[in-house]
Design a protein around this motif. Structure first.
Motif, PDB file in Angstrom:
ATOM      1  N   THR B  43       0.825  -1.214   0.000  1.00  0.00           N
ATOM      2  CA  THR B  43       0.000   0.000   0.000  1.00  0.00           C
ATOM      3  C   THR B  43       0.859   1.263   0.000  1.00  0.00           C
ATOM      4  OG1 THR B  43      -1.812  -1.130   1.090  1.00  0.00           O
ATOM      5  CG2 THR B  43      -1.772   1.263   1.283  1.00  0.00           C
ATOM      6  N   PHE B  44       0.509   2.184  -0.897  1.00  0.00           N
ATOM      7  CA  PHE B  44       1.238   3.450  -1.030  1.00  0.00           C
ATOM      8  C   PHE B  44       0.230   4.598  -1.032  1.00  0.00           C
ATOM      9  CE2 PHE B  44       3.837   0.126  -2.789  1.00  0.00           C
ATOM     10  CZ  PHE B  44       5.116   0.446  -2.391  1.00  0.00           C
ATOM     11  N   TYR B  45       0.705   5.798  -0.733  1.00  0.00           N
ATOM     12  CA  TYR B  45      -0.165   6.969  -0.728  1.00  0.00           C
ATOM     13  C   TYR B  45       0.193   7.892  -1.883  1.00  0.00           C
ATOM     14  CZ  TYR B  45      -0.874   5.267   3.983  1.00  0.00           C
ATOM     15  OH  TYR B  45      -1.157   4.470   5.067  1.00  0.00           O
ATOM     16  N   VAL B  46      -0.839   8.503  -2.436  1.00  0.00           N
ATOM     17  CA  VAL B  46      -0.638   9.408  -3.565  1.00  0.00           C
ATOM     18  C   VAL B  46      -1.437  10.684  -3.323  1.00  0.00           C
ATOM     19  CG1 VAL B  46      -1.260   9.772  -5.988  1.00  0.00           C
ATOM     20  CG2 VAL B  46      -0.148   7.632  -5.301  1.00  0.00           C
ATOM     21  N   ARG B  47      -0.786  11.817  -3.492  1.00  0.00           N
ATOM     22  CA  ARG B  47      -1.468  13.108  -3.343  1.00  0.00           C
ATOM     23  C   ARG B  47      -1.949  13.567  -4.709  1.00  0.00           C
ATOM     24  NH1 ARG B  47      -3.065  15.371   1.231  1.00  0.00           N
ATOM     25  NH2 ARG B  47      -1.041  14.972   2.185  1.00  0.00           N
ATOM     26  N   VAL B  48      -3.222  13.983  -4.798  1.00  0.00           N
ATOM     27  CA  VAL B  48      -3.817  14.373  -6.071  1.00  0.00           C
ATOM     28  C   VAL B  48      -3.550  15.845  -6.366  1.00  0.00           C
ATOM     29  CG1 VAL B  48      -6.017  14.675  -7.286  1.00  0.00           C
ATOM     30  CG2 VAL B  48      -5.636  12.658  -5.853  1.00  0.00           C
ATOM     31  N   ALA B  49      -3.162  16.122  -7.601  1.00  0.00           N
ATOM     32  CA  ALA B  49      -3.053  17.510  -8.049  1.00  0.00           C
ATOM     33  C   ALA B  49      -3.861  17.645  -9.334  1.00  0.00           C
ATOM     34  CB  ALA B  49      -1.594  17.882  -8.283  1.00  0.00           C
ATOM     35  N   GLY B  50      -4.978  18.367  -9.285  1.00  0.00           N
ATOM     36  CA  GLY B  50      -5.775  18.537 -10.496  1.00  0.00           C
ATOM     37  C   GLY B  50      -7.229  18.174 -10.289  1.00  0.00           C
ATOM     38  N   SER B  51      -8.017  18.410 -11.337  1.00  0.00           N
ATOM     39  CA  SER B  51      -9.468  18.327 -11.173  1.00  0.00           C
ATOM     40  C   SER B  51     -10.137  17.288 -12.068  1.00  0.00           C
ATOM     41  CB  SER B  51     -10.075  19.703 -11.464  1.00  0.00           C
ATOM     42  OG  SER B  51      -9.694  20.100 -12.780  1.00  0.00           O
ATOM     43  N   SER B  52      -9.347  16.537 -12.864  1.00  0.00           N
ATOM     44  CA  SER B  52      -9.969  15.696 -13.887  1.00  0.00           C
ATOM     45  C   SER B  52     -10.746  14.508 -13.331  1.00  0.00           C
ATOM     46  CB  SER B  52      -8.909  15.199 -14.881  1.00  0.00           C
ATOM     47  OG  SER B  52      -8.226  14.086 -14.335  1.00  0.00           O
TER      48      SER B  52
END
Lengths: 418, 131
Positions: B43-52
């Motif tokens: 399990t890894f974490y990802v930060r979202v950048a953007g609105s799509s």
């Protein structure tokens, strides 16, 4: 049967999991301080970039060949290593973590006919779950598994050396110098006695081996013959010495800076000491100028301070380190390296009643250290430190090409544009 | 991903006073890790950048929990690598073509060719959004 599972180009592969653009491109990882190359991707090896290549002499060549340069990111590598080991534990009840990128597994529960398939499944699972490419060598003993792992690349990642006749076929061309536990010194001696392959060594007489290579060497030979002599060491042995030593990027002349650096290393070593639940009875500090630089006045010295009773209390250890430095510091020299060594380590339970006239670390100090370790564990090393460690720490090492700590810091997790 | 265990202390004393009526029902406090993470090593974490991906309830600066051990199936939201770049999309099939689609009218779908450089990096299992 035993397997040795080995990560391919581990440090470079860790970087690639979070930077897929690095796939297929030459990648080198530099030592602390961006000094020299300590790890290479296959593409970098193919460019004949040697281990230990000095960054400043190779910088232009790297640029010409579009080599990606990374500072070593140990928090990331450590976490990825632990993940690989966790996945491997699903495949065997007995795992020995041999190094950051290698593990021995016992596979006694797997039928011999299934070993190849089992090895492939291990490989695929680690690759999928963690993103780490690994190879596996499987054989009747740990020493043979090591040999097998060296051949795994030519065998789709998994090499099973079994039965013994098959192993001997390989040993016939396997240089004795590359056998686990033999090493360069013995290899030269053996070659002098016309033993140049691992198979030659298998055919040597037991009494002769024991006489010249000791019982340890005989064990290695028995293992090459297919008789297991080395068992898995599932619990890592306690370290006998804890060392924290660094090279400064820019030499340090100033006493305060040197003292801050040594205090910081001592605090880090004390953390390691408490993690293995030991006290330290001897602390050695060492400073030296750059012996590789001609025309510089050279000086190096070390001092030892001992404690009547083992201690793991950072302020006490730092005080001793600084006291040691005071006795060896000479002004006017450009110091390039500084380090602390904890020796005479005693396990907590053994050392607590040694000396009637000294008191061990009192309870509030113990609680303080526990608290400090917890805070630094959760919020990052150096969050809480002694004033002796200094504020801005201008002597600190340079890591210009450091990637993020994707898996151990909330503010550094992978950012994805969507 | 170590997870502290919250173990309630036994509050009541033996001899004095009344024992707590809850002692027989002692339970371990809820641990969010246990609920959100099935395979810690994968399990890894990802930060979202953007609105799509807003149509899927994934907003800018949200934190995604990504499980690499899961097999991506149609309909999953996945972290994919396209030509060396990460993205987050939904995996769908339309007219026999496998596509990675955004959840926003302004973004066109990306077709996953057999020979294209798109790979699935992991499957998004949860999205943590600050309310």
């Amino acid at each position: 049967m035993y397997a040795l599972v080995d990560c391919n180009n581990f440090y470079a592969s860790c970087e690639r999991v979070f930077q897929p653009r690095l796939m297929g491109r030459p990648v080198v990882v530099l030592s602390n301080n961006d000094g020299c190359v300590i790890a290479r991707s296959q593409e970098a090896k193919d460019l004949d970039i040697p281990m230990g290549a000095h960054y400043h002499t190779w910088e232009a060549a790297f640029r010409r060949n579009n080599v990606i340069v990374c500072s070593s990111n140990y928090p990331l590598y450590g976490d990825m290593s632990a993940r690989v080991m966790t996945v491997l534990k699903e495949f065997s009840p007995h795992v020995e973590v041999y190094s950051i990128d290698e593990s021995f597994l016992s596979l006694h529960h797997v039928p011999v006919a299934d070993l190849l398939r089992y090895g492939q499944r291990m490989r695929q699972t680690v690759a999928k779950h963690v993103g780490m490419p690994v190879g596996a060598g499987i054989a009747a003993t740990k020493t043979l598994a090591k040999v097998a792992s060296k051949l795994s690349k030519q065998h789709n990642g998994v090499c099973v050396l079994h039965p013994q006749a098959k192993a001997e076929e390989v040993l016939a061309t396997f240089p004795v110098s590359k056998v686990w536990g033999i090493g360069g010194r013995y290899a030269r001696f053996l070659q002098g006695h016309e033993i140049s392959t691992a198979l030659d060594l298998c055919h040597a007489k037991d009494s002769w081996i024991q006489q010249h290579l000791s019982i340890v060497g005989l064990r290695t030979v028995m293992e090459l013959r297919g008789t297991p002599c080395l068992s898995l060491e599932e619990v890592a042995p306690r370290k006998q010495v804890i060392a924290v030593s660094r090279t400064f990027r820019n030499a340090v002349k100033d006493y305060t800076a040197l003292s801050e650096a040594l205090a910081t290393y001592t605090a880090r070593a004390a953390e390691k000491l408490r993690a293995q639940q030991c006290g330290c009875t001897i602390i050695k500090v060492h400073v030296a100028t750059n012996i590789y630089q001609d025309g510089l006045s050279q000086y190096g010295n070390s001092a030892t301070v001992s404690f009547a009773l083992p201690t793991d209390y950072t302020p006490r250890l730092v005080k001793a380190a600084v006291q040691g430095l005071k006795t060896i510091y000479r002004p006017g020299y450009a110091y390039k390296i500084a380090g602390v060594y904890f020796m005479g380590l005693v396990a907590e339970e053994e050392g607590s009643q040694l000396d009637l006239f000294n008191t061990p670390t009192p309870a509030p100090s113990r609680a303080l250290m526990k608290c400090m370790d917890r805070i630094n564990g959760e919020h990052g090393r150096g969050t809480l430190k002694l004033a002796a460690e200094g504020g801005t720490q201008p002597w600190r090492m340079r890591q210009k090409h450091l990637s993020q700590r994707y898996t151990t810091r909330w503010n550094e997790v992978l950012k994805v544009g969507v | 991903m170590k997870s502290p265990l919250f173990i309630p202390l036994l509050q009541s004393r033996i001899a004095a006073g009344f024992p707590s009526p809850a002692d027989d029902y002692l339970d371990v406090a809820l641990d969010l890790n246990e609920h959100l993470i099935a395979h810690p090593a994968a399990t890894f974490y990802v930060r979202v950048a953007g609105s799509s991906m807003e149509g899927a309830g994934i907003f800018d600066d949200d934190l995604l929990i990504v499980d690499r051990s899961l097999e991506a199936t149609l309909g999953n939201i996945v972290v994919a690598v396209i030509d060396g770049d990460f993205t987050v999309k939904r995996l769908v099939k339309r007219r026999n073509k496998v596509l990675l689609v955004s959840e926003h009218p302004d973004y066109p779908p990306i077709q996953v060719h057999e020979e294209s450089e798109a790979t699935i990096w992991g499957v998004v299992t949860y999205c943590l959004h600050r309310c």
